[in-house]
Design a protein around this motif. Structure first.
Motif, PDB file in Angstrom:
ATOM      1  N   ILE A  71       0.744  -1.137  -0.003  1.00 48.16           N
ATOM      2  CA  ILE A  71      -0.125   0.058   0.007  1.00 48.16           C
ATOM      3  C   ILE A  71       0.913   1.222   0.097  1.00 48.16           C
ATOM      4  O   ILE A  71       1.162   1.942   1.039  1.00 48.16           O
ATOM      5  N   PRO A  72       1.476   1.705  -1.143  1.00 46.71           N
ATOM      6  CA  PRO A  72       2.327   2.986  -1.168  1.00 46.71           C
ATOM      7  C   PRO A  72       1.456   4.008  -1.173  1.00 46.71           C
ATOM      8  O   PRO A  72       0.404   4.173  -1.869  1.00 46.71           O
ATOM      9  N   LEU A  73       1.759   5.233  -0.306  1.00 51.13           N
ATOM     10  CA  LEU A  73       0.704   6.181  -0.216  1.00 51.13           C
ATOM     11  C   LEU A  73       1.355   7.323  -0.423  1.00 51.13           C
ATOM     12  O   LEU A  73       2.687   7.379   0.062  1.00 51.13           O
ATOM     13  N   TYR A  74       0.679   8.656  -0.336  1.00 50.85           N
ATOM     14  CA  TYR A  74       1.315   9.911  -0.333  1.00 50.85           C
ATOM     15  C   TYR A  74       0.418  11.052   0.302  1.00 50.85           C
ATOM     16  O   TYR A  74      -0.789  10.790   0.612  1.00 50.85           O
ATOM     17  N   ILE A  75       1.071  11.954   0.857  1.00 55.69           N
ATOM     18  CA  ILE A  75       0.483  13.220   1.794  1.00 55.69           C
ATOM     19  C   ILE A  75       0.915  14.401   0.831  1.00 55.69           C
ATOM     20  O   ILE A  75       2.232  14.476   0.681  1.00 55.69           O
ATOM     21  N   VAL A  76      -0.057  15.132   0.435  1.00 56.10           N
ATOM     22  CA  VAL A  76       0.313  16.398  -0.332  1.00 56.10           C
ATOM     23  C   VAL A  76      -0.036  17.523   0.720  1.00 56.10           C
ATOM     24  O   VAL A  76      -1.289  17.587   0.996  1.00 56.10           O
TER      25      VAL A  76
END
Ligand SMILES: Cc1cc2nc3c(=O)[nH]c(=O)nc-3n(C[C@H](O)[C@H](O)[C@H](O)COP(=O)(O)OP(=O)(O)OC[C@H]3O[C@@H](n4cnc5c(N)ncnc54)[C@H](O)[C@@H]3O)c2cc1C
Length: 332
Positions: free
Chosen positions: A220-225
């Motif tokens: 589950i690769p995720l990001y925060i912007v």
């Protein structure tokens, strides 16, 4: 500014693809009618992270994505003043450090940071991670503000903004029709499929980040912007489905877990919004331009609408205005 001598062009869809294409055509003197369904829930662009990350994306997609998207940060810097070029940071918890190595092998245009380097860039992450990849040339923007700004620019330049179903307009009134309906064009483009993406918007004033942060994970690769003022977009799931229904409990937990892993202060965040929408994708996950009579379809942006629209828009403009350097073969 449009001129009365230019071709009259109907652009269907005011997602990122339609707006960027209309901007490129208007800049060449086309008279634009921009047709858009009024509900924001029908456009994937409204839910996007707004990352302009050609080199990070190429690490998990085709290397062509980096070539095609490399000029996107400068296009957006010229056309939307809210664009920030502060780079991207890629991190992994210690237990997933192999993921960082794999990512680094596939990526380019980055430098490796140690804990001190991470703290120098993002002081709120000091002491939390020992190694990161920093992509200094990447950029980000707030998609909703960017879409509103492009729409306002088109209208100020003389474009007509028609809020309604484009089927209500007579296509014979136009020299060209550019169809940028995203997944709304699925019936006309049988190979198009939907890839569902879910996201959250959180307010967490205890943390400040200056750039998108990707957290690697085997599944589950995720990001925060960061959106500014303590607001963050957390994204995004990738699910082979064209269901636009509300975010699931499982996805919410996974997205929140990622935020919490990045910094426990996210545990106290306010959830401002949850959302889900459909990325339009062809089988190879690459965008396509195709002709059908006087209609040009621009579609299949998949995860890369903000990144690839500037290039695709220039190609469409090249086709309509007969610019030899800018022609792209149409694909079926
Ligand atoms: C959660 C999530 C995060 C993402 N993050 C990023 C990111 O960080 N960076 C990036 O580059 N990309 C990102 N993407 C991908 C990006 O959002 C898509 O590639 C892009 O939005 C597709 O744009 P589009 O203009 O083709 O389609 P859409 O945005 O779906 O726009 C289609 C438009 O057509 C209109 N329409 C449809 N039918 C009609 C009709 N009959 N008449 C009039 N109008 C009609 C709709 O109302 C809509 O306005 C993300 C996507 C999701 C879901």
């Amino acid at each position: 500014m449009t001129t009365s001598a230019g071709p009259r062009i109907l652009v269907i869809g005011a997602g990122v693809s339609g707006l960027v294409t209309a901007t490129a055509l208007a800049a060449r003197g086309a008279r634009i009618v921009l047709a858009e369904r009024p509900e924001a829930s029908t456009r994937a662009s409204h839910f996007a992270g707004g990352m302009l990350a050609p080199w990070c994306e190429a690490a998990t997609a085709s290397p062509d994505i980096a070539t095609m998207g490399a000029a996107a940060p400068s296009w957006w810097l010229q056309h939307f003043k809210g664009t920030r070029q502060a780079g991207s940071l890629v991190l992994a918890p210690r237990r997933d450090s192999a993921e960082l190595q794999t990512f680094a092998r596939r990526a380019s245009h980055f430098r490796t940071l140690d804990a001190e380097g991470i703290a120098a860039l993002e002081k709120d992450l000091a002491g939390r991670f020992s190694r990161a990849l920093f992509f200094p040339d990447e950029a980000h923007l707030d998609p909703r503000a960017a879409l509103a700004s492009l729409t306002a620019g088109l209208v100020a330049g003389g474009a007509d903004h028609y809020r309604g179903n484009a089927e209500e307009l007579d296509r014979q009134d136009f020299d060209h029709v550019v169809d940028c309906r995203g997944f709304g064009a699925a019936a006309a483009l049988p190979e198009l499929r939907g890839v569902r993406g879910e996201m959250l918007v959180l307010r967490c004033p205890d943390i400040a980040l200056s750039r998108p942060v990707r957290l690697l994970h085997p599944r589950i690769p995720l990001y925060i912007v960061p959106r500014g003022d303590g607001v963050f977009m957390i994204g995004a799931t990738m699910i082979e489905s064209a269901n636009r229904g509300a975010i699931t409990a499982r996805s919410t937990m996974e997205l929140l877990n990622a935020a919490y892993t990045l910094h426990p202060a996210f545990g106290e965040a306010e959830i401002l919004e949850t959302g889900a929408n459909i990325r339009p994708a062809f089988p190879d996950n690459m965008p396509r331009i195709s002709w059908e009579g006087r209609t040009i379809h621009v579609n299949g942006m998949h995860r890369h609408g903000f990144l690839l629209s500037p290039l695709l828009a220039e190609r469409v403009a090249g086709m309509i205005f007969g610019e030899k350097d800018n022609l792209l073969e149409s694909q079926p």
